[in-house]
Design a protein around this motif. Structure first.
Motif, PDB file in Angstrom:
ATOM      1  N   PHE B 551      -9.771 -10.782  -7.935  1.00  0.00           N
ATOM      2  CA  PHE B 551      -9.723  -9.337  -7.731  1.00  0.00           C
ATOM      3  C   PHE B 551     -10.466  -8.990  -6.437  1.00  0.00           C
ATOM      4  O   PHE B 551     -11.374  -9.700  -6.023  1.00  0.00           O
ATOM      5  CB  PHE B 551     -10.382  -8.604  -8.906  1.00  0.00           C
ATOM      6  N   ARG B 552     -10.062  -7.885  -5.823  1.00  0.00           N
ATOM      7  CA  ARG B 552     -10.678  -7.499  -4.556  1.00  0.00           C
ATOM      8  C   ARG B 552     -12.046  -6.879  -4.767  1.00  0.00           C
ATOM      9  O   ARG B 552     -12.219  -6.021  -5.640  1.00  0.00           O
ATOM     10  CB  ARG B 552      -9.777  -6.504  -3.827  1.00  0.00           C
ATOM     11  N   TYR B 554     -13.901  -4.764  -3.009  1.00  0.00           N
ATOM     12  CA  TYR B 554     -14.149  -3.334  -2.775  1.00  0.00           C
ATOM     13  C   TYR B 554     -13.653  -2.498  -3.952  1.00  0.00           C
ATOM     14  O   TYR B 554     -14.337  -1.598  -4.432  1.00  0.00           O
ATOM     15  CB  TYR B 554     -13.472  -2.893  -1.480  1.00  0.00           C
ATOM     16  N   THR B 555     -12.473  -2.861  -4.457  1.00  0.00           N
ATOM     17  CA  THR B 555     -11.939  -2.160  -5.620  1.00  0.00           C
ATOM     18  C   THR B 555     -12.885  -2.321  -6.809  1.00  0.00           C
ATOM     19  O   THR B 555     -13.191  -1.361  -7.518  1.00  0.00           O
ATOM     20  CB  THR B 555     -10.558  -2.728  -5.972  1.00  0.00           C
ATOM     21  N   VAL B 608      -6.504  -0.044 -13.469  1.00  0.00           N
ATOM     22  CA  VAL B 608      -6.612   0.461 -12.108  1.00  0.00           C
ATOM     23  C   VAL B 608      -5.757   1.697 -11.870  1.00  0.00           C
ATOM     24  O   VAL B 608      -5.760   2.251 -10.793  1.00  0.00           O
ATOM     25  CB  VAL B 608      -6.206  -0.614 -11.076  1.00  0.00           C
ATOM     26  N   ASP B 611      -6.946   4.791 -10.146  1.00  0.00           N
ATOM     27  CA  ASP B 611      -7.551   4.608  -8.833  1.00  0.00           C
ATOM     28  C   ASP B 611      -6.438   4.450  -7.794  1.00  0.00           C
ATOM     29  O   ASP B 611      -6.144   3.367  -7.320  1.00  0.00           O
ATOM     30  CB  ASP B 611      -8.430   3.356  -8.876  1.00  0.00           C
ATOM     31  N   ASN B 612      -5.766   5.562  -7.453  1.00  0.00           N
ATOM     32  CA  ASN B 612      -4.534   5.482  -6.679  1.00  0.00           C
ATOM     33  C   ASN B 612      -4.711   5.627  -5.180  1.00  0.00           C
ATOM     34  O   ASN B 612      -3.732   5.593  -4.442  1.00  0.00           O
ATOM     35  CB  ASN B 612      -3.558   6.562  -7.150  1.00  0.00           C
ATOM     36  N   HIS B 613      -5.947   5.815  -4.742  1.00  0.00           N
ATOM     37  CA  HIS B 613      -6.148   6.042  -3.323  1.00  0.00           C
ATOM     38  C   HIS B 613      -5.633   4.863  -2.524  1.00  0.00           C
ATOM     39  O   HIS B 613      -5.743   3.725  -2.948  1.00  0.00           O
ATOM     40  CB  HIS B 613      -7.629   6.269  -3.041  1.00  0.00           C
ATOM     41  N   TRP B 614      -5.109   5.109  -1.391  1.00  0.00           N
ATOM     42  CA  TRP B 614      -4.603   4.110  -0.423  1.00  0.00           C
ATOM     43  C   TRP B 614      -3.425   3.314  -0.974  1.00  0.00           C
ATOM     44  O   TRP B 614      -3.047   2.326  -0.424  1.00  0.00           O
ATOM     45  CB  TRP B 614      -5.702   3.121  -0.018  1.00  0.00           C
ATOM     46  N   ASP B 615      -2.890   3.769  -2.107  1.00  0.00           N
ATOM     47  CA  ASP B 615      -1.778   3.032  -2.684  1.00  0.00           C
ATOM     48  C   ASP B 615      -0.499   3.759  -2.289  1.00  0.00           C
ATOM     49  O   ASP B 615      -0.266   4.884  -2.710  1.00  0.00           O
ATOM     50  CB  ASP B 615      -1.945   2.995  -4.209  1.00  0.00           C
ATOM     51  N   SER B 616       0.300   3.106  -1.474  1.00  0.00           N
ATOM     52  CA  SER B 616       1.456   3.826  -0.950  1.00  0.00           C
ATOM     53  C   SER B 616       2.667   3.740  -1.883  1.00  0.00           C
ATOM     54  O   SER B 616       3.694   4.333  -1.609  1.00  0.00           O
ATOM     55  CB  SER B 616       1.825   3.292   0.435  1.00  0.00           C
ATOM     56  N   ILE B 619       3.972   7.045  -2.975  1.00  0.00           N
ATOM     57  CA  ILE B 619       4.609   7.790  -1.877  1.00  0.00           C
ATOM     58  C   ILE B 619       6.024   7.255  -1.677  1.00  0.00           C
ATOM     59  O   ILE B 619       6.987   8.017  -1.534  1.00  0.00           O
ATOM     60  CB  ILE B 619       3.806   7.629  -0.567  1.00  0.00           C
ATOM     61  N   ARG B 620       6.117   5.920  -1.732  1.00  0.00           N
ATOM     62  CA  ARG B 620       7.429   5.305  -1.560  1.00  0.00           C
ATOM     63  C   ARG B 620       8.405   5.787  -2.606  1.00  0.00           C
ATOM     64  O   ARG B 620       9.541   6.151  -2.321  1.00  0.00           O
ATOM     65  CB  ARG B 620       7.291   3.790  -1.666  1.00  0.00           C
ATOM     66  N   LEU B 623       9.532   9.187  -1.943  1.00  0.00           N
ATOM     67  CA  LEU B 623      10.472   9.266  -0.827  1.00  0.00           C
ATOM     68  C   LEU B 623      11.855   8.760  -1.226  1.00  0.00           C
ATOM     69  O   LEU B 623      12.871   9.267  -0.775  1.00  0.00           O
ATOM     70  CB  LEU B 623       9.945   8.452   0.359  1.00  0.00           C
TER      71      LEU B 623
END
Lengths: 198, 630
Positions: B551-552, B554-555, B608, B611-616, B619-620, B623
Motif C-alpha cells: 500500500f502507498r 502517503y495514503t 479507501v 478518500d477520493n481526492h486526486w482520483d480521476s 471524473i472519467r 465524462l
C-alpha cells in the motif's frame, strides 16, 4: 550515458492508470533513478541532505507529476522550497546544479486544445510552466520543453501505449545526449521528429 | 453472644470501616488503621473478641498467601530469575546478620542457648504482610527499595522451611511425643529421610510449574467459556487453596508456593482476571490479619513487665534496623532507599507466631517466654508502620534525596510553568522533547534513584507522592499553566485532578491513559486532553505492515489520521453512554463486541472509497456518461 533522476510525485499513484503505465515502462532502465517523493516522504518531512546528494549524482532532472490546478502536487513544491537552497542551488556561490538539464513530464486531464487563448484554460502549458522554467534557469540548468500526456480522462489504451513507448524513447534520447538544438522551437518534446517518426 | 459468627463479622467489619477511614483521613497507612481496630475490639479494650484472636490470625494468614500469589502474577519468570542474586545476597545477609546479633543479645540476657536460637530465628523474619502492603499502597514496588524489600522477604519465606525443619532437632528426645500435638504442621514427609524430603519438595515445585501450564490454564479457559462470573472466582480460589494445601503437605511455606504459582501464571492470558478476582479477597483477609494481630496483643503480659518488654522490643528493632541498613549499604542503595528499607522491615513478622508456637509445642520454649515474644512480635508489627511514617515525614525530607532543590528558574519556566508527573519511559520522552525546545518542565517522581539522576542532568525534580497537595504546591502548581500526568496509574491521575481542580481550576490537564476504559472515566470527569498510549503506536505499526504489503505510504498516513479522528470521536460518543459493567470478564466480552462493532463500521465506510481526492476515475466516468451527475 547520462544519469537521469526522475522526481516523481503523485499523492495517489495507486489510482493513476496513466502514471502507472508511464512509470512501469521506464522504471527498469539503466542509469535511471525513480525517486517516488510521496512514498519517500509521506509526512512531508524531506531529507534535504539526501536530496542534494541525489541531485549531485545525476545529470538530468525530471519533474514528473500530474498537472493539478495548473501546477504540481504540494509535496513537489515543498521539495523545491526546501532542497533548492540559497548558495547551493542558486545565489552567488550556488552552482551545484550548473549545466544540468531539467524538464517537466506531466499528465493533464484536459486535452491540448483547451490549453490555449481560445480554450477554456486560456493559457498554454508552456505559460503555466513558467515558474518551473525560471526555477531551472535561476539554478543554472538548461530547461527543456515538457513531455505531456494530455486528455488522460478520455485516453484510449492504444494512445496510452503510444505515450508510454514515447516516454521510454525520450529517456533513451536524453541519455544519448539530446541537445537543445534538436527541438526546433517545439513546445512539447512529444513533437520532436525523433518521437514523431514512429 | 460473642460466639456468634455473625456478631464477630459485624465487629470486625465495623472496626475496620471506622478505624481505617479515620487512619486514611489522617493520611496514615491503612495498616495502622487495621491494627488499631484490632486493639480496640480485642480482649483488653472493648472485649468484643476474646482469645480466639489467635485462631483468626491463623485463618487470616491466608491473606498473605493470596498476596504473594498476586505478587507472583506481576513477576514474569525471566525477571524472577534475574533477581536470584539479590534474593540470595540481601536475604542471606539480613537473616544471617539478624540471627547472629539477636542470638548474642538473648544469650547475654541469660536465655538457654536453644531458646536464644529459636528466638533469634523468629526475630530474623520480617512481616511480609505489613511491609509489602505498605509498599504497594505507596506504589513503590518498582523502586530499588521495593525490590530489595521484596527480595529479602522472599528469602525469608524460603529459609523458614529450613527453620521449621531444624527446630525439632533442638527438642529433647523425651519430648518427641509432643510433636503429635502439632498435627497441623506435621506433614506427610516428617518421617522420611532428609534426602527424600528434599526430593519431594523439588517434585512439588515442578508439579506447580507443570500444572500451571497444562492444567490450570486449560481449566481457566473452560471456565471463562461458561461466562459464569462466580465460577471464575471459585477457580481462582481453588488454585490458591490447592497450591497452599500441596505446599503445607510437603512442608513448604504456602506463601512461597502461592508466589511460585503466581509467577507460573504471570504469562497467561488470565493474569488480569485472576488479579481483579483475588484482589478484594486479599485486601479483606489482610485487613482481618492485621486486626487479629492488634487483638492478640496481650496487655496483661505487658503490664506485668513493661520495662523488660519495652527494652527488648527497642533492642530488637534497633538490631534489625542496623542489620538492614548494613545490608542496604553492601548492596549500594542510596541513603534514603536504605532508610526506607531499614524502617519498613524492622519488625518481627507473622512467621514468628508459627515458629514460636511450634517451638513451644516441642517444649523448647516456656509459656512465659512465648507469651513475651508473641507480645513483642505483635507490638513490633504495630510500631513499624508508625516508625516508617516518622521516617518519611521527618527524616527523609532532611537527608538523601530531598523533596526539592531550589534552583533559579529561567524565564520560560517562569512565564509558562509546566509540571510533569511521572518520569518513566513515557514521561521521560515528553520531558526530553520539551527540553529540546527549551521548556524545562518541573518533574515529580517517587523513585529517588531516578530523581537524583535527573537532578544531575539538571532537571528540576520534586521527590515524593504527587497526590499530596503540599508537594504539588511546592512544585508550583499555583502558577502552573499545564500539568502533565504521565503516570500509568489512573488512580494517581484521578487523585491529582481531584485535588488540583478544586483549588487551582486554571491549570490545564494533559493525561496519559492506558486504554479506552480509563479514557472513558477521565472524559466523564470532564477532561478533554487524553492521550491513549496504545492508539498511535499500534496504528503506526499497522500502517507499516500495510506499507510492506504494497500500500502507498502517503495514503496510509492520511488513513491513519482519519482513523485517529474517527476513533477519538467514537470514544467521546461512547463515554457518555451509561456506565459499563465493572467485572473484568464481562468488560472483556463487551470490549470484543465493541471492537467488532468498530470493525463493521470501518467495513461499511469502505477502506479507501471515501478518500477520493486526486482520483480521476470518477471524473472519467462522468465524462464518459455526461448525463449522469457526479
Amino acid at each position: 550515458m547520462k544519469k537521469i533522476l526522475i522526481l516523481f510525485s503523485h499523492p495517489k499513484f495507486e489510482k493513476s492508470r496513466v502514471n502507472q503505465a508511464l512509470v512501469n515502462h521506464i522504471k527498469d532502465k539503466e542509469q535511471v533513478t525513480i525517486h517516488d517523493l510521496y512514498e519517500e516522504y509521506p509526512n512531508f518531512h524531506i531529507d534535504v541532505v539526501k536530496e542534494k546528494e541525489l541531485l549531485s549524482q545525476h545529470d538530468i532532472i525530471i519533474w514528473h507529476h500530474p498537472f493539478y490546478w495548473y501546477s504540481c502536487p504540494p509535496l513537489m513544491k515543498q521539495w523545491m522550497d526546501m532542497v533548492l537552497e540559497f548558495n547551493w542551488a542558486y545565489g552567488p556561490e550556488g552552482n551545484a546544479l550548473q549545466n544540468k538539464t531539467c524538464l517537466n513530464v506531466i499528465t493533464t486531464g484536459g486535452s491540448r486544445e483547451v490549453y490555449c487563448s481560445e480554450g477554456y484554460n486560456s493559457f498554454t502549458i508552456r505559460q503555466f510552466l513558467r515558474p518551473f522554467e525560471q526555477t531551472a534557469i535561476l539554478c543554472g540548468m538548461t530547461y527543456f520543453p515538457p513531455f505531456a500526456v494530455m486528455g488522460t480522462h478520455t485516453l484510449s489504451d492504444e494512445d496510452l501505449n503510444d505515450y508510454k513507448n514515447n516516454y521510454g524513447k525520450l529517456i533513451d534520447l536524453l541519455q544519448a545526449d539530446l541537445s537543445i538544438n534538436d527541438f526546433d522551437n517545439k513546445s512539447f518534446l512529444n513533437d520532436i521528429p525523433q518521437l514523431k517518426a514512429t | 453472644m460473642t460466639g456468634s459468627i455473625l456478631f464477630e463479622a459485624i465487629v470486625f467489619l465495623a472496626g475496620a470501616i471506622i478505624c481505617v477511614s479515620i487512619a486514611k483521613r489522617l493520611g496514615l497507612s491503612s495498616v495502622i488503621g487495621y491494627l488499631l481496630a484490632g486493639v480496640l475490639i480485642g480482649p483488653y479494650v472493648l472485649g468484643f473478641i476474646g482469645q480466639e484472636g489467635q485462631d483468626i490470625l491463623h485463618f487470616a494468614e491466608f491473606g498473605v498467601v493470596v498476596m504473594l500469589f498476586l505478587i507472583g502474577l506481576e513477576i514474569e519468570p525471566k525477571n524472577f530469575w534475574n533477581m536470584r542474586k539479590t534474593i540470595l545476597g540481601m536475604g542471606g545477609i539480613q537473616v544471617g546478620g539478624t540471627m547472629l546479633l539477636s542470638y548474642i543479645l538473648f544469650a547475654a540476657l541469660g536465655f538457654d542457648w536453644k531458646v536464644a536460637l529459636v528466638i533469634s530465628m523468629a526475630v530474623a523474619l520480617s512481616s511480609t504482610a505489613i511491609a509489602l502492603q505498605t509498599i504497594k499502597e505507596k506504589g513503590l514496588m518498582n523502586t530499588t527499595f521495593g525490590t530489595s524489600s521484596f527480595s529479602i522477604l522472599l528469602f525469608q519465606d524460603i529459609i523458614v522451611i529450613f527453620m521449621l525443619g531444624f527446630i525439632p532437632l533442638l527438642a529433647n528426645s523425651e519430648h518427641k511425643t509432643s510433636t503429635e500435638n502439632h498435627s497441623e504442621h506435621a506433614n506427610l514427609l516428617e518421617n522420611l529421610p532428609v534426602g527424600l524430603q528434599t526430593l519431594a519438595i523439588i517434585l512439588s515445585v515442578v508439579l506447580i510449574i507443570v500444572a500451571g501450564r497444562y492444567l490450570i490454564v486449560p481449566m481457566l479457559r473452560k471456565v471463562a467459556k461458561t461466562g459464569v462470573r462466580e465460577l471464575l472466582i471459585a477457580a481462582a480460589l481453588l488454585i490458591v487453596f490447592g497450591i497452599s494445601f500441596l505446599m503445607e503437605y510437603v512442608g513448604i511455606s504456602p506463601a512461597l508456593g502461592a508466589f511460585l504459582g503466581g509467577v507460573v501464571l504471570s504469562n497467561s492470558e488470565f493474569k488480569h482476571e485472576l488479579e481483579s478476582t483475588l484482589e478484594p479477597f486479599k485486601n479483606l483477609l489482610l485487613g482481618l490479619f492485621f486486626m487479629a494481630v492488634g487483638a492478640s496483643i496481650n496487655f496483661i503480659v505487658i503490664a506485668k513487665s513493661p520495662l523488660t518488654i519495652g527494652g527488648i522490643l527497642l533492642a530488637i528493632i534497633v538490631l534489625k534496623a542496623v542489620v538492614l541498613f548494613i545490608t542496604g549499604h553492601i548492596f549500594k542503595l542510596k541513603l534514603d532507599q536504605k532508610l526506607l528499607l531499614t524502617f519498613s522491615l524492622a519488625q518481627i513478622g507473622e512467621f514468628a507466631f508459627v515458629l514460636l508456637s511450634f517451638a513451644f509445642g516441642l517444649n523448647i520454649l516456656e509459656q512465659e517466654q512465648m507469651d513475651m515474644m508473641l507480645v513483642i512480635t505483635a507490638l513490633s508489627m504495630s510500631i513499624t508502620p508508625i516508625i516508617s511514617m516518622i521516617n518519611e515525614r521527618l527524616i527523609l525530607p532532611k537527608i538523601g534525596t530531598k523533596e526539592s532543590i531550589k534552583r533559579p528558574m529561567d524565564h520560560i519556566a517562569k512565564s509558562q510553568k509546566i509540571i510533569l508527573v511521572g518520569f518513566g519511559h513515557f514521561g521521560s520522552t515528553i520531558g526530553r522533547f520539551l527540553r529540546s525546545h527549551g521548556v524545562e518542565a518541573t518533574i515529580l517522581d517517587h523513585d529517588s534513584n531516578r530523581v537524583d539522576f535527573l537532578r544531575k542532568m539538571g532537571f528540576e525534580v520534586y521527590y515524593g507522592d504527587a497526590t499530596r497537595l503540599d508537594l504539588l504546591e511546592s512544585a508550583g502548581i499555583s502558577e502552573a499553566k499545564i500539568i502533565i500526568c504521565a503516570t500509568n496509574k489512573l488512580s494517581v491521575s484521578k487523585a491529582i485532578s481531584k485535588i488540583v481542580k478544586e483549588k487551582y481550576p486554571h491549570v490545564e490537564f494533559m493525561i496519559r491513559t492506558k486504554n479506552r476504559y480509563d479514557a472513558y472515566e477521565l472524559l466523564n470527569l470532564g477532561h478533554q486532553n487524553i492521550y491513549r498510549e496504545s492508539l498511535e503506536t499500534s496504528l503506526t505499526l499497522a500502517k507499516d505492515v500495510l506499507s510492506k504489503m504494497g500500500f502507498r505510504k502517503y495514503t496510509l498516513t492520511r488513513q491513519v489520521q482519519n482513523f485517529i479522528k474517527y476513533d477519538e470521536d467514537s470514544l467521546r460518543r461512547l463515554a457518555s453512554e451509561p456506565k459499563r459493567e465493572d467485572d473484568y470478564i464481562f468488560k472483556a466480552k463487551k470490549e470484543l463486541e465493541q471492537q467488532e462493532k468498530f470493525l463493521n463500521e470501518d467495513f461499511k465506510r469502505g477502506v479507501v472509497d471515501y478518500d477520493n481526492h486526486w482520483d480521476s476515475e470518477h471524473i472519467r466516468k462522468a465524462l464518459e456518461n455526461p448525463n449522469t451527475k457526479k
